[in-house]
Each structure stands twice: as C-alpha cells, then as structure tokens.
Design an enzyme around this catalytic site. Structure first.
Site, PDB file in Angstrom:
ATOM      1  N   HIS A 166       5.288  -4.225  20.594  1.00  0.00           N
ATOM      2  CA  HIS A 166       5.536  -4.222  19.146  1.00  0.00           C
ATOM      3  C   HIS A 166       5.774  -5.645  18.677  1.00  0.00           C
ATOM      4  O   HIS A 166       6.609  -6.351  19.234  1.00  0.00           O
ATOM      5  CB  HIS A 166       6.754  -3.350  18.821  1.00  0.00           C
ATOM      6  CG  HIS A 166       7.040  -3.278  17.357  1.00  0.00           C
ATOM      7  ND1 HIS A 166       8.233  -3.659  16.798  1.00  0.00           N
ATOM      8  CD2 HIS A 166       6.255  -2.879  16.321  1.00  0.00           C
ATOM      9  CE1 HIS A 166       8.179  -3.481  15.478  1.00  0.00           C
ATOM     10  NE2 HIS A 166       6.993  -3.015  15.163  1.00  0.00           N
ATOM     11  N   GLU A 208      -1.525   1.583   9.434  1.00  0.00           N
ATOM     12  CA  GLU A 208      -0.706   2.387   8.542  1.00  0.00           C
ATOM     13  C   GLU A 208      -1.373   2.292   7.168  1.00  0.00           C
ATOM     14  O   GLU A 208      -2.466   2.793   6.965  1.00  0.00           O
ATOM     15  CB  GLU A 208       0.720   1.853   8.558  1.00  0.00           C
ATOM     16  CG  GLU A 208       1.738   2.775   7.939  1.00  0.00           C
ATOM     17  CD  GLU A 208       3.097   2.101   7.840  1.00  0.00           C
ATOM     18  OE1 GLU A 208       4.093   2.779   8.039  1.00  0.00           O
ATOM     19  OE2 GLU A 208       3.168   0.896   7.538  1.00  0.00           O
ATOM     20  N   GLU A 265       7.982   7.531   8.307  1.00  0.00           N
ATOM     21  CA  GLU A 265       9.232   6.777   8.128  1.00  0.00           C
ATOM     22  C   GLU A 265       9.878   7.078   6.768  1.00  0.00           C
ATOM     23  O   GLU A 265      11.097   7.059   6.642  1.00  0.00           O
ATOM     24  CB  GLU A 265       8.996   5.283   8.302  1.00  0.00           C
ATOM     25  CG  GLU A 265       7.992   4.693   7.329  1.00  0.00           C
ATOM     26  CD  GLU A 265       7.706   3.205   7.568  1.00  0.00           C
ATOM     27  OE1 GLU A 265       8.306   2.605   8.470  1.00  0.00           O
ATOM     28  OE2 GLU A 265       6.866   2.656   6.832  1.00  0.00           O
ATOM     29  N   GLU A 309       0.831  -1.213   0.000  1.00  0.00           N
ATOM     30  CA  GLU A 309       0.000   0.000   0.000  1.00  0.00           C
ATOM     31  C   GLU A 309       0.860   1.256   0.000  1.00  0.00           C
ATOM     32  O   GLU A 309       0.320   2.361  -0.096  1.00  0.00           O
ATOM     33  CB  GLU A 309      -0.905   0.040   1.242  1.00  0.00           C
ATOM     34  CG  GLU A 309      -1.765  -1.170   1.442  1.00  0.00           C
ATOM     35  CD  GLU A 309      -1.032  -2.269   2.193  1.00  0.00           C
ATOM     36  OE1 GLU A 309       0.147  -2.103   2.570  1.00  0.00           O
ATOM     37  OE2 GLU A 309      -1.650  -3.332   2.389  1.00  0.00           O
ATOM     38  N   GLU A 365       6.664  -7.142  15.211  1.00  0.00           N
ATOM     39  CA  GLU A 365       6.977  -7.200  13.774  1.00  0.00           C
ATOM     40  C   GLU A 365       6.959  -8.673  13.390  1.00  0.00           C
ATOM     41  O   GLU A 365       7.673  -9.476  13.994  1.00  0.00           O
ATOM     42  CB  GLU A 365       8.342  -6.569  13.503  1.00  0.00           C
ATOM     43  CG  GLU A 365       8.818  -6.693  12.059  1.00  0.00           C
ATOM     44  CD  GLU A 365       7.823  -6.110  11.053  1.00  0.00           C
ATOM     45  OE1 GLU A 365       7.602  -4.902  11.087  1.00  0.00           O
ATOM     46  OE2 GLU A 365       7.257  -6.888  10.256  1.00  0.00           O
ATOM     47  N   HIS A 378       0.566  -2.158  11.147  1.00  0.00           N
ATOM     48  CA  HIS A 378       1.349  -1.561  10.049  1.00  0.00           C
ATOM     49  C   HIS A 378       1.480  -2.581   8.921  1.00  0.00           C
ATOM     50  O   HIS A 378       1.374  -3.784   9.161  1.00  0.00           O
ATOM     51  CB  HIS A 378       2.712  -1.094  10.546  1.00  0.00           C
ATOM     52  CG  HIS A 378       2.631   0.234  11.226  1.00  0.00           C
ATOM     53  ND1 HIS A 378       3.443   1.299  10.901  1.00  0.00           N
ATOM     54  CD2 HIS A 378       1.789   0.691  12.189  1.00  0.00           C
ATOM     55  CE1 HIS A 378       3.119   2.330  11.643  1.00  0.00           C
ATOM     56  NE2 HIS A 378       2.129   1.990  12.441  1.00  0.00           N
ATOM     57  N   GLU A 379       1.694  -2.078   7.700  1.00  0.00           N
ATOM     58  CA  GLU A 379       1.641  -2.935   6.500  1.00  0.00           C
ATOM     59  C   GLU A 379       0.373  -3.797   6.587  1.00  0.00           C
ATOM     60  O   GLU A 379       0.418  -5.033   6.458  1.00  0.00           O
ATOM     61  CB  GLU A 379       2.884  -3.818   6.347  1.00  0.00           C
ATOM     62  CG  GLU A 379       4.168  -3.039   6.239  1.00  0.00           C
ATOM     63  CD  GLU A 379       4.654  -2.530   7.582  1.00  0.00           C
ATOM     64  OE1 GLU A 379       4.538  -3.241   8.585  1.00  0.00           O
ATOM     65  OE2 GLU A 379       5.150  -1.378   7.651  1.00  0.00           O
TER      66      GLU A 379
HETATM   67  C1  NOJ Z   1       7.577  -0.654   9.286  1.00  0.00           C
HETATM   68  C2  NOJ Z   1       6.712   0.164  10.175  1.00  0.00           C
HETATM   69  O1  NOJ Z   1       5.876   1.020   9.428  1.00  0.00           O
HETATM   70  C3  NOJ Z   1       7.593   0.935  11.118  1.00  0.00           C
HETATM   71  O2  NOJ Z   1       6.827   1.814  11.918  1.00  0.00           O
HETATM   72  C4  NOJ Z   1       8.383  -0.044  11.955  1.00  0.00           C
HETATM   73  O3  NOJ Z   1       9.273   0.687  12.761  1.00  0.00           O
HETATM   74  C5  NOJ Z   1       9.177  -1.002  11.080  1.00  0.00           C
HETATM   75  N1  NOJ Z   1       8.333  -1.574  10.093  1.00  0.00           N
HETATM   76  C6  NOJ Z   1       9.796  -2.132  11.890  1.00  0.00           C
HETATM   77  O4  NOJ Z   1       8.797  -2.960  12.390  1.00  0.00           O
HETATM   78 CA    CA Z   2       5.434   0.794   6.908  1.00  0.00          CA
END
Ligand code: NOJ
Ligand code: CA
Length: 679
Positions: free
Chosen positions: A381, A480, A486, A177, A383, A461-462
C-alpha cells in the site's frame, strides 16, 4: 490572351483538385447502419458533426475545434481537404476481464480539416462508428504552423437532440470523483465529470465518456444551454490545459448510444476497443484474486494507520490475517499503515511517507516469507496524499524492494482535496494540480509502467478516471474513482440503497472498481447501520466488476455469518462472459457472469430502497446441462430500514437453461446465485 491563359490555368487547377476537396459533408455509417455520423462545414466555415440512430438525430450539429494559448483558435474558416473510409473487424482476447473475447467491429472515417486562411493549419478528425456507439478523436499532424499544441480549451460540443434526464457527478468539487450523482433534466447540468449518463425522452440511453486518456487532460462537460454541452478540459498549473508536441492524437471522445440500460453497460467494451492493444507482452503474472486485509478496522476507527496502541499493521495482526486468508482461499492480504509517515497529519502533504521503511512493529521480511509459505501474497500500500513529487522520488526503489519480497500488487492512493496534487515542475518548483489533469495522466502511466517492469499490478485509489487503459497496460488491474465501501464506515451521508444500481450505468462504464464489498456485519463506525441487506453485500461481487475483489469485513464478523460467507469464498473474479439481464439507472440491475474456464455462472441483482419482484429466464446457461442454483436471497422480512437487514434465505434448486426464476429484492436488498454446473 493573358485572360485566356488565366482561365485555362484555373480550369487545370480545379480539375487537379480531387472531388472531395469540394465536399462540405462527409458521412459514415456503423456496420449494421444503426448509427450514422456526418461532419459538415457550416456557417463561418466551422466544422460540426451530427449523430443519428436509425435516421433520428441523437446529436444535433455540434462544433469541433481548439483554443490555443499561443496562437489563434482553430475553429472557423475550415475546409475538408480529404476524407478516407475504412472498415475494421477483428476479435481479441483479454488476459482478464468481463468477457474473454471482444469483437472490435467499426467503420472509420478520417476527415482532414484545413484552415483556408493564411496559417493553413490542419487537424484530422477520426470517427469510429459502431452499432452501439461512436468514438472520435483529433489527430494533430506535424506541420510548420503547429509544432506544439498549447491547448487552452477543446471546443468539442455535444448537442443532445432530445430532452433527457442526466445522471451526473459534479466536476472540480473538493471530493474529486467521490461525489453522489445528481439526477436532473439535461438543462440543469452544471459542469459534470464523465462518464455522464443520459436517458432521452424517446427512451435512448446515451453516455458521454472518453477512451485512452494518455498525456492529455481529462474531459468534463458543461451545459451551455438547453441540451447543448461542451467539453471543459481539466486545468493545469502550467497555463495551457494540455501541451503536446505534434504529431499526437487526443483521447477518444465516446458516445455510447443504446436502446436500453442493460445494452449501455454491455457497450462499455467499445471503450476498450478504442484503446491500443497490450503493450506489456506476457502478462500471465497479473493474477485476478480475492483478498482480505488490515483495512476495515481503520475505517471503523478501532485500529489506526499510524503507530501507537491502535496500530493495525503489526506483525501479530498480519500473521493472523495471513492465516485467515489461507484458511479461506483468499490469495492476497492488503496491509495499510505498514510504512512510516502516517503519524501526524498525513492528509496534509504526504512529505513524511517512506515507501520502503516499515514501522518497527511490522516485520516485513518475516511477513512476506510467511505469506509465501501459505500460498498468499501481501498487497503493498502506497498512500501518497497526492504528493507525486515525493512518490516519484521513491517509487522505483520501493518497487524494487517489493519485487524482491514477492509483493505482486500495490494499492496506490492519492488522498487530497481536488486540486491538491503536488507535482515537481521542470524548474524544480512544487506546483498544485488536479487529479484529472495532464500531469496526472502522465504520472499514472509512469507508475503503471515502472510497476510492470517489476511484475507488479496497480490498483489506484483517488485515481484519474478509467478510460480503458487496462487493455494497453493489463497490470493496471483496478481503481477506485467513486464512493466505495469506505463511505459506509464514515460517510456523511452513507451510500444510499440505490447507489450500486446507479454505479452500474455510470462509473462502471469506465472499468473495474475496487469497491471493497462484503461487509456482512452491516455496521459502520460507531455501530451505525449500513443501508443494505446481507444478500446485497454478496450480490456486489458480481454486479460491481473488478478482477481483484476484497472481502472487506473483519474476520470476526465473517465468523458470525459463515453460511453467507460461503458465497464470498465461492464467487469467481475472472470471467469468460457477462450479460446484463435487466436494469434501470439507480433502480435495479441484474448481471450474470460465466466464471473463466468453468461452466459455472454467477448472478448478482441489486435494487434501491423499494421492494421489487421480477422473473429472469436462464437462457444464458449451457444447453443440456443441469445446474444446482445456490441461492442467497433476502428473507421475506428483510429490510434495510430495520433490524431485519440480516434476514437471508440460502437454498438450492436444480435448474437448466430456459427455466425461469423469480427474484424478489427487499428494500435496500439484493440476491446472489451460484449456478454450479453438474454433468
Ligand atoms: C482512501 C482509500 O480509498 C482507502 O481505501 C484507504 O484506506 C485510505 N485512503 C488510506 O489510504
Ligand atoms: Ca477513496
């Protein structure tokens, strides 16, 4: 004799069939008769819908139907066997949002389409027609010849009746996106994600999107020819793009149709109206907030997610960040890089992450307790590198731990190239999927509902695109889904000055965006310049809506700009009311919002790369009250091209309802105002 009997029998049959069985066209108008929608059976007995506004066509006849992987298409030899009309008018209250109360007022038409040929399958098309847009969806009833819909493609068309300019983000590109918008004539669209925004030759604003994307694949739209667009569903590794047992409804196909750009933004509540009401019950535990975090340093590459000398998420750093949050009234501290798994190439596969095991230099027990003692919450968080197989294995245990520790919000992340989602199929094999496919629609709701059981809010996010599901699951607080701050650290290119005024009328039609504004230093990685003025950074807190808003810059940078930082400390994050005062897609936008439960209003105005001056009338303020306008405006010499991007004037004025304010935006600039209510 036999012939007479036959004729009589036929006559009886004709009389027994209700009048609508003969209908070739069914029509419904919006409550104030602004929009009108018709569904007609045309050549080859195909079904097509049209939309007009004040009698002028907006959508010319556009076909409906489906292709299946295991049966003939549902597209021709159709008849209308039933038409039912109803009206709905109710207001409902949001637990948090841009408006406290939203009116849901529409006329509905439910049309049953049936095949005349031997399969006799039937599908209902339900239209909800508002004065500022429409939603329609297909409903698959349970029936012998369509037990499971294995959908190869949805044949929905959008035939835009006039020439139009389109703002569109390409679908299926590697950056998901997070793509800049193309601005082209409609005839030059390729395959676009939604929301897709159009401005027609006669000046109408039309956005194509969807609502309530549940257990289905995300819809993109591709240009066929001229103004004719068609749905393209996101593929799946399983063959059919969607597989569902009947009965089930598809998501709503949404057309917002308004006379100007501000009204287009205001119409986005229609998407919420098309979603189901809150299914979580008491959600008083979902708290809008501003937050800070161990974050920007990693994007600047002065700190790291991974272990080693630059590790950001150390106990000492996070203690300091908690103190900074508490001292400045921020309720959350996001910590990224706290958990093992970041060492090596984390982007590559995500199999290395643990969502419960902290790095040895991160004392999770001590930090969560310390945060609590200061009235601050740690934001977790996760990821995942889009490895949902691995995440789903650990997610419940992780949320149990977070609940125990008092972590009330988790930012999830699905970094991988498009098509790089790893999913465990029912046969145990790992398959690759798109971020916007049916698998991900299911995954996100699994995460959100598992989190809700532990009173945890989710900020993805993503993500999969926002289709208003926050109404049904109010712990899905933000996401997001476009280029956020970023990109101003490391993006090639960085976000252009017009970016946010484009987002307001495109991405923001879907819902909240965790954009992470407020980089007052205006510096990205390697001391590169961000294409903004400092006043614009403040305006973003009002312009880009999210109930959780980050103050993204480093504490030492905020220390350099204490006067501007004051606005970030003061600005609200939850609202009773929202109004768009002016705007054009990708040029400028001015939004005012009333702070929840207060008489204070906030204004944010953002522009593009040209200087601009306009007047706004303060009609939104309450009558009979005096307000102090705390104005944060671009200095007269401010300009994002030059070293004057930090030039700001902060001044106060007494104002009241009906007064006029002149707003001057510098190139790349903006303006933020707090209207503090007096007696
Ligand atoms: C992409 C995210 O948009 C960002 O906020 C994050 O810090 C990094 N990924 C690492 O997870
Ligand atoms: Ca991102």
């Amino acid at each position: 004799m036999r012939l007479v009997k036959y004729v009589l029998a036929l006559a009886a049959l004709v009389l027994a069939v209700p009048a609508f069985a003969q209908a070739k066209t069914a029509t419904v108008e919006s409550p104030d008769k602004v929009l009108s929608v018709s569904l007609a059976i045309g050549p080859e007995a195909r079904a097509a819908y049209t939309v007009s506004r004040n009698g002028k066509p907006v959508i010319a006849p556009s076909l409906l139907g489906f292709l299946f992987t295991d049966g003939p298409q549902f597209a021709r030899d159709l008849e209308i066997t039933d038409v039912a009309h109803s009206t709905f008018d109710q207001s409902w209250t949001q637990p948090w949002g841009e408006w406290r109360t939203i009116r849901n007022h529409y006329n509905e038409m439910r049309v049953t389409l049936r095949e005349v040929n031997k399969l006799h399958r039937s599908i209902q098309v339900v239209f909800r027609v508002y004065d500022n847009g429409i939603g329609f969806r297909y409903e698959f009833p349970d029936q012998p010849n369509l037990k499971t819909a294995n959908i190869a493609e949805e044949l929905t068309q959008f035939s835009v009746a006039e020439p139009a300019t389109a703002w569109w983000s390409p679908a299926f590109e590697s950056n998901r996106e997070e793509q800049l918008y193309n601005k082209t004539p409609i005839a030059e669209i390729g395959t676009a994600q939604t929301p897709l925004t159009l401005k027609t030759a006669s000046g109408l604003y039309v956005a194509i999107h969807e609502a309530a994307l549940v257990d289905y694949s995300g819809m993109n739209v591709a240009k066929v020819q001229g103004g004719l667009l068609k749905a393209v569903l996101t593929p799946s590794s399983s063959g059919p793009k969607v597989s569902r047992a009947a009965p089930f409804p598809t998501p709503w196909r949404v057309l917002l149709i308004t006379p100007d750009a501000p009204a287009l933004y205001m119409a986005n509540s229609l998407i919420l109206n098309l979603n189901e009401p809150n299914k979580l019950g008491d959600v008083s535990w979902v708290t809008p907030m501003k937050y800070v975090g161990i974050w920007w340093g990693m994007h600047l590459d002065t700190q790291s997610w991974n272990s080693g000398p630059k590790h950001g998420a150390t106990t000492a750093n996070v203690m300091k960040m908690i103190d900074f949050a508490a001292a400045n009234g921020f309720k959350g501290v996001l910590v990224e890089g706290w958990n093992v798994g970041w060492d090596g190439d984390w982007f590559a596969n995500g199999w290395t992450f643990s969502f419960t095991q902290p790095y040895p230099d991160y004392d999770i027990q001590k930090l969560t307790a310390y945060a609590k003692s200061k009235g601050v919450a740690i934001i977790g968080h996760n990821e995942t590198s889009a490895n949902i197989a691995h995440y789903e294995d650990q997610m419940r245990a992780a949320f149990d731990l977070y609940q125990k520790l008092g972590i009330t919000a988790v930012k999830t992340g699905y970094v991988s190239d498009a098509g790089g989602v790893q999913w465990r199929a029912p046969d145990g094999s790992i398959r690759y999927e798109w971020h916007e496919g049916q698998v991900m629609a299911r995954h996100h709701l699994l995460v959100v509902t598992e989190a809700a059981k532990r009173r945890i809010a989710i900020d993805a996010h993503e993500p999969i695109k926002d289709t208003g599901l926050r109404r049904t699951y109010p712990n899905w607080v933000s996401r997001e889904g476009q280029r956020g701050m970023e990109y101003n650290a490391w993006g090639v290119p960085k976000n252009p000055p017009k970016w946010e005024s484009e987002l307001v009328f495109t991405r923001m039609l879907g819902g909240p965006f965790d954009f992470t504004p407020g980089v007052l230093s205006l510096k990205g990685r390697g001391d590169t310049d961000i294409l903004s003025t400092i006043a614009k950074q403040l305006a973003l807190y009002v312009v880009i809506y999210s109930p959780i808003q980050m103050a993204a810059d480093l504490p030492e940078n905020y220390a350099k700009y204490p006067a501007a930082f004051q606005f970030i400390k003061d600005v609200a994050v939850d609202w009773d009311d929202t109004c768009v005062l002016n705007g054009e897609v990708g040029e400028y936008a001015t939004i005012v919002r009333k702070a929840k439960g207060s008489n204070d209003w906030f204004l944010g105005s953002v522009g593009d790369d040209t200087a601009r001056t306009f007047d706004v009338t303060l009609d939104f303020l309450s009558p009979g009250k005096s307000y102090t306008a705390q104005i944060y405006r671009d200095g007269d010499d401010a300009d994002y091209h030059t070293d004057k991007r930090h030039s700001i004037v902060i001044e106060t004025r007494k104002v009241k309802k009906g007064d006029t304010l002149t707003i001057a935006l510098a190139p790349g600039g903006g303006q933020a105002i707090r209207f503090k209510a007096g007696k």
